[in-house]
Design an enzyme around this catalytic site. Structure first.
Site, PDB file in Angstrom:
ATOM      1  N   GLU A 148       0.812  -1.233   0.000  1.00 45.93           N
ATOM      2  CA  GLU A 148       0.000   0.000   0.000  1.00 45.93           C
ATOM      3  C   GLU A 148       0.839   1.273   0.000  1.00 45.93           C
ATOM      4  OE1 GLU A 148      -4.066  -1.384   2.175  1.00 45.93           O
ATOM      5  OE2 GLU A 148      -2.452  -0.867   3.553  1.00 45.93           O
TER       6      GLU A 148
HETATM    7  C1  TNX Z   1      -4.303  -4.108   5.328  1.00 46.00           C
HETATM    8  S1  TNX Z   1      -2.368  -6.395   5.105  1.00 46.00           S
HETATM    9  C2  TNX Z   1      -3.008  -3.812   5.714  1.00 46.00           C
HETATM   10  C3  TNX Z   1      -2.753  -3.419   7.098  1.00 46.00           C
HETATM   11  C4  TNX Z   1      -4.018  -3.247   7.882  1.00 46.00           C
HETATM   12  C5  TNX Z   1      -4.978  -4.376   7.587  1.00 46.00           C
HETATM   13  C6  TNX Z   1      -6.247  -4.342   8.387  1.00 46.00           C
HETATM   14  C7  TNX Z   1      -1.458  -5.294   4.751  1.00 46.00           C
HETATM   15  C8  TNX Z   1      -0.216  -5.712   4.162  1.00 46.00           C
HETATM   16  N1  TNX Z   1      -1.892  -4.033   4.950  1.00 46.00           N
HETATM   17  O1  TNX Z   1      -2.001  -2.233   7.113  1.00 46.00           O
HETATM   18  O2  TNX Z   1      -3.690  -3.243   9.246  1.00 46.00           O
HETATM   19  O3  TNX Z   1      -5.293  -4.335   6.216  1.00 46.00           O
HETATM   20  O4  TNX Z   1      -6.986  -5.501   8.208  1.00 46.00           O
END
Ligand code: TNX
Length: 489
Positions: free
Chosen positions: A304
């Site tokens: 992300e």
């Molecule tokens: C996605 S999983 C994210 C996390 C959040 C999570 C909450 C991932 C690699 N990134 O930053 O905590 O969703 O479910």
């Protein structure tokens, strides 16, 4: 007369094969543990478990005692352990005056101890019986993990140890610690005290946060290692880095002052991929972490990174993977890193946002760890009535978490490239240890069975075994969710 309810048939994860026999081994304060070399840590661990459960202080000896000094013994030995057991497999032979534990390596002995621990009855009489028989057990996947996010909410070492202990009970051998994110930087870095002065001072909800000193971190690494668990530190970059950027503003491209957020969200943070100083920073941080971490792996995040120039993202990732390698570690990242050329000595963690990137990385011979959010995200609700948890990836009861096919998640990835499974626990919504428990139990042991057992018994069988574990959780002070899939509605 000693009683025993626990049998080989009740173990979680289900062992590869077993055969009951007549007779019963009776553990008493006079039972000796016989071990040396690679088995010593396992014997010491078992001694601790027996003491916790019964109060008895067993002796550890390097040679088998005579019958009159010690009527019964538990003997750890490499003699007779066949090559097919590998490093982690083990065999048990339970007779009426002797338990023999066969393994080829330290890990195999440690997993045997976790099985013996489950076979000890949950109540506390001094003389307890383990039913006779033989058992052989070899894991399916080499990577069997869980992850704890200590960035969104900070959890002090004693609470982290409880989670590590829960993982070890179910023979999970990887513990991934998500140490940094937008809302917190949780590990002391000697060269940059600002990272914790500013970056660790708060958390989601505005609490006082916290961090691990390097000494505390090393103690956690050692606590895990004593149980056969490798701790994997994660330093998130280039995104999910607001705590670092607020602490050291020159890490961002514009260098502007900013603060550490105390709410849940995505903050558009990024380490600047076009400044040399960013890579000097990464080199120092990874260098300090590598020096504290005997385990082979360092996780660099990579998910992300919405605020990173997409053209620069792969360049950044490739440079950081090289920095990790130069510090002697195997790099791991969330699956988005597959947008870069990651190389064959890299591990890519699939979570469900960019399966194509994970698949491409595997085609380049990277190994894949499976953390599909819709199956193993321990921060999702167990069912619609769960007071805690998200639903963005689904509602996940224990059956959903444990009954899926690891070979089918990324259909174009060669099975040989699947290293295993890891169940992450994100903590935006969780700030107390009992909340961690109710998210992990009873699901995590189900995931552990999927990762360990080559021929897992049907769900009804696992369901019954998970329900039996609940007594142990209660006795050992863990809360759990009365998941309808396990306990009935
Ligand atoms: C996605 S999983 C994210 C996390 C959040 C999570 C909450 C991932 C690699 N990134 O930053 O905590 O969703 O479910």
């Amino acid at each position: 007369a000693p009683t025993s309810r626990a049998t080989f048939a009740a173990l979680v994860p289900a062992p590869t094969a077993w055969r009951p026999a007549s007779g019963m081994f009776v553990l008493s304060a006079q039972t000796s543990l016989v071990a040396d070399g690679a088995a010593l840590d396992a014997a010491a661990l078992l001694r601790g478990y027996v003491r916790e459960r019964t109060g008895a202080r067993l002796q550890i000896r390097s040679a088998a005692p005579t019958a009159d000094t010690s009527p019964t013994s538990i003997v750890f030995t490499r003699d007779g352990a066949d090559a097919a057991l590998g490093e982690e497999g083990y065999e048990l032979r339970v007779g009426s005056d002797r338990i023999e534990v066969f393994a080829r390596g330290r890990a195999g002995f440690l997993w045997a101890v976790q099985s013996l621990r489950q076979l000890l009855p949950a109540d506390r009489p001094l003389a307890v019986g383990i039913r006779g028989g033989t058992l052989r057990d070899i894991p399916r996947f080499e990577w069997r993990g869980t992850m704890l996010d200590v960035a969104r909410h900070f959890f002090p070492p004693r609470q982290v140890r409880r989670v590590i202990d829960l993982a070890a009970r179910y023979k999970l051998n990887r513990f991934h610690l998500h140490l940094t994110d937008d809302q917190g930087w949780r590990i002391q870095i000697r060269r940059y005290p600002q990272l914790t002065d500013t970056g660790a001072a708060t958390e989601v909800g505005g609490g006082t946060g916290g961090f691990y000193t390097q000494q505390q971190f090393v103690a956690l690494v050692e606590y895990a290692a004593a149980r056969g668990v490798t701790l994997i530190p994660e330093i998130e970059m280039p995104g999910h880095s607001q705590a670092a950027v607020a602490s050291l503003p020159w890490l961002s491209c514009d260098g502007a002052a900013s603060s550490v957020p105390t709410v849940i969200g995505l903050f558009g943070s990024s380490l600047c991929p076009t400044k040399e100083s960013t890579f000097e920073f990464v080199d120092v941080v990874i260098g300090e972490i590598a020096a504290l971490t005997p385990g082979a792996y360092i996780h660099i995040g990579g998910d992300e990174s919405f605020a990173t120039d997409p053209a620069q993202y792969p360049v950044f990732v490739e440079r950081v993977l090289d920095i990790v390698r130069r510090h002697g570690k195997v790099p791991i990242g969330w699956e988005e890193i597959g947008r870069a050329t990651v190389g064959s000595d890299t591990i890519v963690q699939h979570w469900g946002t960019d399966a194509a990137a994970a698949t491409a990385a595997a085609a380049g011979d990277a190994m894949i760890v499976l953390s599909p959010a819709s199956k193993v995200y321990m921060d999702m609700k167990h069912d619609e009535t769960s007071p805690l948890g998200w639903t963005w990836a689904g509602v996940i009861d224990s059956e959903t978490a444990s009954q899926w096919d690891p070979a089918a998640v990324l259909p174009d990835v060669d099975r040989k490239r699947i290293a295993g499974i890891e169940a992450p626990l994100w903590t935006e919504l969780l700030d107390r240890p009992a909340q961690l428990d109710v998210m992990l139990l009873p699901r995590l042991p189900g995931v552990a069975e999927l990762a360990w057992s080559s021929r897992p018994p049907p769900w009804d069988d696992l369901r019954a075994r998970l329900a039996l574990q609940a007594r142990r959780w209660t006795e050992d002070g863990y809360a759990f969710t009365p998941d309808g899939a396990v306990f009935g509605d």
